[in-house]
Enzyme design. Structure first.
Site, PDB file in Angstrom:
ATOM      1  CG  ASN A 137      -1.191   6.710   2.939  1.00 24.16           C
ATOM      2  OD1 ASN A 137      -0.719   5.813   3.342  1.00 24.16           O
ATOM      3  ND2 ASN A 137      -1.389   8.028   3.802  1.00 24.16           N
ATOM      4  CG  ASP A 138      -0.474  11.305   3.174  1.00 24.23           C
ATOM      5  OD1 ASP A 138      -1.631  10.466   2.624  1.00 24.23           O
ATOM      6  OD2 ASP A 138      -0.661  11.756   4.047  1.00 24.23           O
ATOM      7  CD  GLN A 153       2.996   8.033   5.916  1.00 22.51           C
ATOM      8  OE1 GLN A 153       1.975   7.736   6.619  1.00 22.51           O
ATOM      9  NE2 GLN A 153       4.107   8.281   6.079  1.00 22.51           N
ATOM     10  CD1 TRP A 208      -1.044   2.372   2.250  1.00 21.05           C
ATOM     11  CD2 TRP A 208      -2.790   1.695   1.364  1.00 21.05           C
ATOM     12  NE1 TRP A 208      -1.790   3.124   2.415  1.00 21.05           N
ATOM     13  CE2 TRP A 208      -2.681   2.987   1.878  1.00 21.05           C
ATOM     14  CE3 TRP A 208      -3.774   1.110   0.667  1.00 21.05           C
ATOM     15  CZ2 TRP A 208      -4.086   3.755   1.901  1.00 21.05           C
ATOM     16  CZ3 TRP A 208      -5.028   1.764   0.599  1.00 21.05           C
ATOM     17  CH2 TRP A 208      -5.150   3.000   1.250  1.00 21.05           C
ATOM     18  CD  GLU A 220      -5.348  13.815   7.319  1.00 24.84           C
ATOM     19  OE1 GLU A 220      -5.607  13.511   6.182  1.00 24.84           O
ATOM     20  OE2 GLU A 220      -5.601  12.888   8.233  1.00 24.84           O
TER      21      GLU A 220
END
Ligand code: FRU
Length: 703
Positions: free
Chosen positions: A286-287, A303, A284, A453
């Site tokens: 993310n950011d 991330q 996985w 965020e």
């Protein structure tokens, strides 16, 4: 602890065959009889899966089970079996629900007393309604008469209990602590993953010391894919991998070692793999984190869950590129400080003047700030081009209820600035600003409300207005404010927030020290998923941001970096490939590939709608409503000079649309498609005409 050297299993003396199991209850009948239910919680018959208002109940056998959620979490009651003789060494059962001994439990009563008791696994939010095997050793009770009683005496959260398949057996079922010892032989530990298997906590010890601890959906049987753990940074020779697993599990035995973390022949050639959007080899993401250019390399940290398809084990993955297009993935750059103390988002800068003193006098250090969820904002530095990082001894430098530090150099005040997301009291949604002369000692300066965020903060010139510039303060959802920033306080211009990006776009960040002086942004294409693939989620294409005057005032424009055009391998040819000026109605182009860069210009002289459609993507513009739509995501858009221009980037998992020179950008998950197919352009209304349509075939950035 069960140990599994194969040799021991082979040498074990032949055990007498087990006697057949005795099913005490499977709850498949139309009623509980001969069991007796009292109170409201159990109803008068076994449940068939989940009950109204309950999460999906899984892991039971057959169609029925005991589920005391009848009447919700507040109802109470009990369910009692007739007496039966204990005839085997173990009593095995499936159990789920609340973890409240004496209140949500299964009891074994012998001589009227509770001889054994068990609960479900849940006592806080976030649990699952999955039943798991458990076992009691009842060898000492053989020959006695016993009664089973399922109890629900609790009201409120997880105030229920699920039970199924109670079986007397000579073989226990349930979980047991297991370990496997190995000598370190190759660089990587190869871990079998099944995204549907339950999450297990795995510990890796090297020479007797805990080295890694992480959650992983370890596969029993054939894995959906393998993840890898780099053993090189751990050193050492003796390895022990341990986990609590179902009795009889073979999962640890199927862990192997290999020098290559992934099959070099197969990687990036998987059918669903995006070919010009960044995805991780495994797991996985993310950011985007720590975007910085240094010594010929663009760094993309991100991330990352290296061991699974879903969010978890947050660490900083790492990739480098000479051109923002062709990425090479490197080993994990920042590991979690400990299990549960994750390495959340942050940023990186080049400390040219060595203000921090982290440099060695030869080259400037790279300095990164990230959120350690267990400690606070951390500062780390690297002297080997971001490959390895050393923690500043004064870390954490800031402790607060927030995260996502963004570092930048503020030239007028000659200070470092850290913009952070802060949630004071768990309620506020602020960006806070700190300043520092050396990246180590930070002084609180100010805060501004209304952001969520991953803040970013930078100054850009206004195109065509010599000497004019503005600061941009953005947050994870893509909204931004324009204003002035004096190194301490952000003073917004009137007019509120604006946005350029719509759709599957989140937590974007821009590069520090971009060598061409551009402001290049990368976002996370949240919601763009890749079922069945060994990776999940992608980054958006890198875009150069510019400020331009518009009829509404100055706005931020986003356009893919020019380097992407180096991927062009051809242009669609043939009689249908070019539109005559002023074409209306319907027209089509056979697409040469599923990797595309499409440009269109449409005159919108009268009310009407036009659509550009290809397999998996549809882009429409409603002239009357002034709304652009891409795969269900809408964005307001005004024509410029009576026309709309569009650029579509189509990859295996996504479509991005840049409209009117980047005034509006949309990132969307691609729908189902097979093969390249056909691009159709349709328009309605007299004055809605395609003026130009060009299709470029793109190559792969991985080759
Ligand atoms: C945004 C975010 C950040 C956090 C990170 C954790 O997507 O929630 O605020 O640092 O993801 O992975």
């Amino acid at each position: 602890m069960i140990r599994l050297p194969l040799i021991a299993l082979l040498l074990a003396p032949l055990a007498p065959p087990d006697r057949p199991d005795i099913i005490v209850a499977d709850f498949e009948g139309p009623s509980y009889r001969p069991w007796v239910a009292v109170g409201e919680a159990f109803g008068d018959r076994p449940a068939r899966g989940s009950l109204p208002g309950q999460m999906a109940v899984e892991g039971f056998e057959g169609a029925g089970l005991v589920n005391s959620f009848v009447g919700g979490d507040d109802a109470t009651g009990s369910l009692t079996s007739p007496a039966f003789p204990i005839e085997r060494k173990h009593l095995n059962f499936l159990i789920g629900g609340g973890k409240y001994p004496g209140q949500t439990c299964l009891d074994l009563l012998v001589d009227g007393r509770v001889a054994r008791t068990a609960t479900g696994p849940n006592d806080s939010p976030g649990g699952t309604e999955r039943l798991a095997w458990a076992s009691w050793d009842v060898a000492e009770l053989i020959g006695k008469s016993a009664v089973l009683r399922v109890v629900d005496a609790r009201k409120g959260g997880w105030g229920h209990i699920n039970v199924d398949q109670v079986v007397q057996s000579d073989t226990p079922r349930g979980d047991a602590a297991m370990a496997r010892s190995m000598a370190v032989a190759k660089r990587h530990l190869i871990l079998p993953v099944d995204p549907k298997a339950p999450v297990r906590l795995v510990k890796v010890e090297v020479d007797g010391k805990l080295a890694r601890e992480f959650d992983i959906r370890l596969a029993e049987g054939s894995p959906s894919f393998t993840a890898f753990l780099d053993l090189a940074p751990l050193g050492g020779r003796a390895l022990e991998v341990s986990a609590t697993l179902p009795i009889g599990s073979k999962a640890l035995e199927s862990i192997t070692q290999a020098d290559e973390p992934v099959d070099p022949q197969a990687i990036y050639r998987e059918p669903g793999r995006p070919q010009f959007h960044f995805t991780s080899r495994r797991g996985w993401l993310n950011d985007p984190n720590g975007l910085v250019f240094f010594e010929g390399e663009y760094h993309l940290f991100y991330q990352h869950n290296p061991y699974g398809w879903d969010w978890g084990n947050m660490s900083w993955g790492h990739a480098v590129s000479p051109d923002l297009v062709r990425w090479k993935e490197l080993p994990t750059a920042i590991e979690p400080h400990a299990y549960g103390d994750w390495a959340f988002s942050g940023s990186a800068v080049v400390d040219r003047a060595n203000t921090s003193g982290f440099g060695d006098g030869k080259a400037p250090p790279l300095v990164a700030a990230y959120t350690s969820t267990g400690r606070g904002e951390c500062i780390v530095s690297s002297l080997d081009r971001g490959r390895t990082w050393t923690e500043f001894t004064g870390t954490p430098v800031i402790k607060h209820e927030g995260r996502d530090p963004r570092l930048l150099w503020h030239e007028p005040t000659k200070r470092w600035v850290m913009a952070l997301y802060d949630e004071p009291g768990g309620k506020g949604r602020d960006v806070v600003f700190y300043s520092s002369p050396d990246l180590k000692a930070w002084t609180y300066e100010s805060r501004i409300g209304g952001f969520y965020e991953c803040p970013d903060l930078f100054e850009l010139p206004v195109e065509g207005k010599l000497g004019e510039s503005s600061w941009v303060l953005s947050a994870a959802d893509g909204e931004y404010l324009l204003g002035k920033f004096d190194g301490k306080t952000f003073a917004p211009e009137p007019g509120g927030k604006h946005r350029t990006w719509y759709g599957d776009f989140y937590a974007a960040q821009t590069f520090s020290s971009e060598p061409k002086g551009r402001r290049v942004q990368v976002g996370w294409g949240r919601e763009i998923t890749f079922p069945g693939m060994p990776f999940n989620q992608q980054m958006t294409v890198p875009c150069a941001l510019t400020l331009r005057p518009t009829g509404d005032g100055v706005r931020l424009f986003a356009n893919p970096v020019a380097e992407l055009e180096t991927l062009r391998v051809g242009q669609a040819r043939g009689p249908k490939s070019s539109f005559r000026r002023g074409d209306a109605g319907e027209t089509s182009i056979e697409l040469p590939s599923d990797l595309l860069d499409i440009r269109a210009e449409v005159e919108v002289g009268s009310p009407g709608v036009f659509e550009l459609a290809l397999p998996g993507a549809s882009v429409t513009y409603d002239v009357g409503r002034r709304v652009l739509t891409c795969n269900g995501t809408t964005a307001p858009l005004d024509p410029v000079g009576g026309a709309i221009t569009l650029r579509l980037l189509v990859d295996r998992g996504s479509v991005e649309v840049f409209a009117n020179g980047g005034r509006v950008a949309i990132s969307r998950k691609l729908g189902e498609r097979r093969g390249p197919g056909v691009l159709t352009g349709k328009s309605s209304g007299e004055g809605v005409r395609f003026q130009a349509l060009e299709v470029f075939e793109l190559g792969s950035s991985w080759r």
